[in-house]
Design an enzyme around this catalytic site. Structure first.
Site, PDB file in Angstrom:
ATOM      1  N   HIS A 125       9.450   0.739  52.767  1.00 21.03           N
ATOM      2  CA  HIS A 125       9.572   1.978  52.591  1.00 21.03           C
ATOM      3  C   HIS A 125      11.149   2.462  52.482  1.00 21.03           C
ATOM      4  O   HIS A 125      11.534   3.215  51.554  1.00 21.03           O
ATOM      5  CB  HIS A 125       9.344   2.811  54.116  1.00 21.03           C
ATOM      6  CG  HIS A 125       7.759   2.388  54.541  1.00 21.03           C
ATOM      7  ND1 HIS A 125       6.873   2.189  53.625  1.00 21.03           N
ATOM      8  CD2 HIS A 125       7.327   2.069  55.647  1.00 21.03           C
ATOM      9  CE1 HIS A 125       5.841   1.742  54.247  1.00 21.03           C
ATOM     10  NE2 HIS A 125       6.155   1.537  55.575  1.00 21.03           N
ATOM     11  N   HIS A 182       2.818   3.187  51.360  1.00 17.15           N
ATOM     12  CA  HIS A 182       2.232   4.826  51.477  1.00 17.15           C
ATOM     13  C   HIS A 182       3.265   5.834  51.352  1.00 17.15           C
ATOM     14  O   HIS A 182       3.157   7.016  51.222  1.00 17.15           O
ATOM     15  CB  HIS A 182       1.597   4.997  52.760  1.00 17.15           C
ATOM     16  CG  HIS A 182       2.264   4.995  53.964  1.00 17.15           C
ATOM     17  ND1 HIS A 182       2.791   3.678  54.804  1.00 17.15           N
ATOM     18  CD2 HIS A 182       2.636   5.989  54.789  1.00 17.15           C
ATOM     19  CE1 HIS A 182       3.396   4.213  55.932  1.00 17.15           C
ATOM     20  NE2 HIS A 182       3.463   5.746  55.715  1.00 17.15           N
ATOM     21  N   LYS A 214       3.861  10.016  49.564  1.00 24.24           N
ATOM     22  CA  LYS A 214       4.041  11.360  50.247  1.00 24.24           C
ATOM     23  C   LYS A 214       4.538  12.273  49.163  1.00 24.24           C
ATOM     24  O   LYS A 214       5.330  12.002  48.389  1.00 24.24           O
ATOM     25  CB  LYS A 214       5.293  11.073  51.306  1.00 24.24           C
ATOM     26  CG  LYS A 214       4.817  10.240  52.255  1.00 24.24           C
ATOM     27  CD  LYS A 214       5.894   9.957  53.432  1.00 24.24           C
ATOM     28  CE  LYS A 214       5.516   9.015  54.451  1.00 24.24           C
ATOM     29  NZ  LYS A 214       4.959   9.447  55.553  1.00 24.24           N
ATOM     30  N   ASP A 232       9.316  -4.645  58.730  1.00 30.18           N
ATOM     31  CA  ASP A 232       8.212  -3.747  58.885  1.00 30.18           C
ATOM     32  C   ASP A 232       8.665  -2.478  58.067  1.00 30.18           C
ATOM     33  O   ASP A 232       7.633  -1.846  57.529  1.00 30.18           O
ATOM     34  CB  ASP A 232       8.003  -3.397  60.259  1.00 30.18           C
ATOM     35  CG  ASP A 232       6.781  -2.568  60.512  1.00 30.18           C
ATOM     36  OD1 ASP A 232       5.794  -2.815  59.683  1.00 30.18           O
ATOM     37  OD2 ASP A 232       6.849  -1.582  61.142  1.00 30.18           O
ATOM     38  N   PHE A 249     -16.525 -12.278  56.253  1.00 32.92           N
ATOM     39  CA  PHE A 249     -15.745 -12.453  55.127  1.00 32.92           C
ATOM     40  C   PHE A 249     -15.367 -14.076  55.126  1.00 32.92           C
ATOM     41  O   PHE A 249     -15.592 -14.698  54.134  1.00 32.92           O
ATOM     42  CB  PHE A 249     -14.233 -11.897  54.959  1.00 32.92           C
ATOM     43  CG  PHE A 249     -14.261 -10.448  55.295  1.00 32.92           C
ATOM     44  CD1 PHE A 249     -15.433  -9.571  55.079  1.00 32.92           C
ATOM     45  CD2 PHE A 249     -13.234  -9.745  55.683  1.00 32.92           C
ATOM     46  CE1 PHE A 249     -15.258  -8.253  54.937  1.00 32.92           C
ATOM     47  CE2 PHE A 249     -13.179  -8.622  56.279  1.00 32.92           C
ATOM     48  CZ  PHE A 249     -14.234  -7.669  55.601  1.00 32.92           C
TER      49      PHE A 249
HETATM   50  C1  BG6 Z   1       4.093   1.733  58.683  1.00 29.53           C
HETATM   51  C2  BG6 Z   1       4.843   0.673  59.638  1.00 29.53           C
HETATM   52  O1  BG6 Z   1       4.197   0.961  57.521  1.00 29.53           O
HETATM   53  O2  BG6 Z   1       4.728   2.771  58.558  1.00 29.53           O
HETATM   54  C3  BG6 Z   1       4.722   1.509  60.891  1.00 29.53           C
HETATM   55  O3  BG6 Z   1       4.277  -0.433  59.882  1.00 29.53           O
HETATM   56  C4  BG6 Z   1       5.637   2.826  60.865  1.00 29.53           C
HETATM   57  O4  BG6 Z   1       5.539   0.686  62.212  1.00 29.53           O
HETATM   58  C5  BG6 Z   1       4.866   3.669  59.696  1.00 29.53           C
HETATM   59  O5  BG6 Z   1       5.346   3.550  62.184  1.00 29.53           O
HETATM   60  C6  BG6 Z   1       5.530   5.074  59.736  1.00 29.53           C
HETATM   61  O6  BG6 Z   1       4.909   5.634  58.729  1.00 29.53           O
HETATM   62  P1  BG6 Z   1       4.974   7.361  58.569  1.00 29.53           P
HETATM   63  O7  BG6 Z   1       4.201   7.832  57.486  1.00 29.53           O
HETATM   64  O8  BG6 Z   1       4.484   7.628  60.054  1.00 29.53           O
HETATM   65  O9  BG6 Z   1       6.533   7.644  58.613  1.00 29.53           O
END
Ligand code: BG6
Length: 482
Positions: free
Chosen positions: A232, A170, A174, A227, A87
């Site tokens: 999330h 992500h 879900k 993080d 890259f």
């Molecule tokens: C990620 C974090 O975004 O989400 C991780 O960087 C974490 O530290 C993970 O373990 C948790 O995702 P899930 O889908 O397993 O709850």
């Protein structure tokens, strides 16, 4: 529908083998991918396409619950090309430019460290890869503070329209998280009882059994607040607290979420000790297995660190709907169980008519996001008895998502997100303003912790965090659900 080419950068990395390619394979198995979808895997390694495919199959198998089906695999690899590219080199994307087809949408997926985002965007531009219609998908983290996330966003804005930028959280992919929208906005009786007049408080817990999974160097500079909370937990909070959007259009949903982030009461150096608890795990036992402490994890070369692996926050959304309702947020690594759940605790009745000791327990709605995906509602009913005329008991109505639906498994978040990105639906992706406002709130907490010297309290791996986190909620006469 316009034909799409998907180009994955970082195709030989861990995320690609663990999540991205298994999700694409599952979509292919379910016949949900466009028949003519082409995939270019771009990685730094010099190797033939056959070697890439073979290696990928082997790596992916380790992350899939079921064996790979030969017929589906044959179809899948028929779409899959490999392009080696360093890259950082000039003209790194000339081969990619030849591979692209102007009549199709190019969907660039950056599963690389964020430090490469701007190099890749510039390279794509310089090598004429952005000449046709295109979209870009980015993995988190988008920055590590308001300042750095604005920088990333500025770079993206030089090359792409905001409507073509798909920032992944992500959690939004879900199934159960999307169901929050349905639960709230498709059920009148829930929606009409969803405010400070009926709700006592909200708890959001994201507990993980895993530690930092070999990512010590990255994680120690980040910690659980950046993080997990900035993205999330913030998304979950927004979906619980936001006003009904006018429609499911991305703009409509994002506008409502941004209002919530902006309404979060700032936590400053004076209030931080009452509102925030930070923890770090020491060695302990999980699932009958001994596990190391944070400072004994692989990759750690320090004898001391003030990075939190657990954080609990008492937050307030200062608006009409949520005035005075605390939102208790909690997330940590090396907890006894993997649990992601939202508790809506309703207020007690204003007046009891069923006699002494018959205080009907306040209703509680539990939204289990993972595992055991489902919804539980505690309700009070009469005990069937002739002896006690009006004796009360609490029952739980349980709706288990795994017993529902037309598929025999809950799809992985990346399956939904890929489908939406391919189909050009950005509603489950995060907008620039949401991300930046969320960083603004988190940055304040981080600097308040520094100013007020809020250090990490140790908790044993396999426990629910430091005792101070119990105090955070006990002080208000409440307790954590687990
Ligand atoms: C990620 C974090 O975004 O989400 C991780 O960087 C974490 O530290 C993970 O373990 C948790 O995702 P899930 O889908 O397993 O709850």
């Amino acid at each position: 529908m316009t034909a799409v080419d998907l180009i994955i950068f970082g195709a030989t990395g861990d995320l690609s083998a663990r999540k991205l390619f298994p999700a694409l394979y599952q979509l292919d198995a379910a016949k949900l991918l466009q028949e003519d979808l082409r995939i270019a895997a771009v990685g730094r390694q010099q190797q033939s396409v056959d070697d890439f495919r073979q290696d990928l199959r082997q790596k992916m198998s380790g992350y899939m619950r079921e064996a790979i089906d030969d017929a589906v695999w044959a179809r899948f690899i028929g779409r899959l090309d490999y392009l080696a590219s360093d890259f950082a080199e000039p003209q790194a994307f000339v081969a990619l430019s030849d591979w692209l087809d102007d009549r199709r949408v190019s969907l660039f997926y950056l599963a690389t460290p964020p430090s490469l985002f701007s190099t890749i965007c510039e390279g794509l531009h310089d090598d004429q890869c952005l000449r046709g219609p295109c979209r870009i998908v980015l993995e988190k983290p988008i920055g590590e503070s308001l300042a750095t996330s604005s920088q990333v966003n500025e770079t993206l804005a030089r090359f792409f329209d905001e409507r073509d930028i798909y920032r992944i959280d992500h959690y939004l992919g879900k199934e159960t998280v999307q169901n929050l929208l349905v639960l709230r906005f498709a059920n009148r009786f829930i929606n009409s009882q969803w405010d400070q007049s009926c709700i006592d408080h909200v708890q959001i817990t994201v507990a993980e059994r895993v530690g930092i999974e070999g990512r010590w160097a990255y994680y120690d500079g980040v910690g659980q607040l950046r993080d997990m909370v900035q993205n999330h937990l913030m998304q979950l909070l927004c979906l619980v607290a936001m006003e009904p959007p006018n429609s499911l259009e991305a703009e409509s949903i994002r506008d409502e979420k941004v209002k919530i982030v902006k309404a979060l009461r700032p936590i400053d150096a004076e209030t931080v000790k009452e509102h925030v608890v930070r923890g770090q795990y020491s060695q302990g036992v999980i699932n009958s297995q001994p596990v190391p402490g944070y400072l004994e994890e692989e990759g750690c070369e320090l004898t001391d660190s003030n990075t939190e692996t657990f954080v609990a926050i008492k937050a307030y959304v200062d608006n009409w709907r949520w005035s005075g309702v605390p939102f208790y947020l909690r997330t940590g690594k090396r907890m006894p169980d993997k649990v992601t759940e939202i508790i809506i605790q309703y207020k007690a009745l204003p007046h009891h008519i069923f006699g002494e000791g018959q205080g009907a327990e306040p209703n509680r709605l539990t939204i289990r996001l993972q595992p055991n995906e489902g919804i539980e509602m505690s309700m009070v009913s009469k005990r069937q008895s002739l002896k006690d005329k009006l004796s009360l008991q609490t029952h739980t109505l349980n709706f288990d998502f795994r017993e529902d639906g037309d598929i025999d498994r809950i799809p992985d978040a990346y399956e939904r997100l890929f489908l939406d990105a391919i189909n050009g639906d950005p509603s489950l992706f995060v907008g620039r303003e949401e991300i930046e406002e969320s960083w603004r709130w988190c940055d304040q907490i981080i600097s308040a912790c520094e100013q007020a010297d809020v250090t990490v309290s140790t908790y044993q791996a396999g426990s629910w965090g430091p005792s101070k986190s119990e105090l955070l909620i006990d002080r208000d006469g409440r307790s954590w659900n687990v």
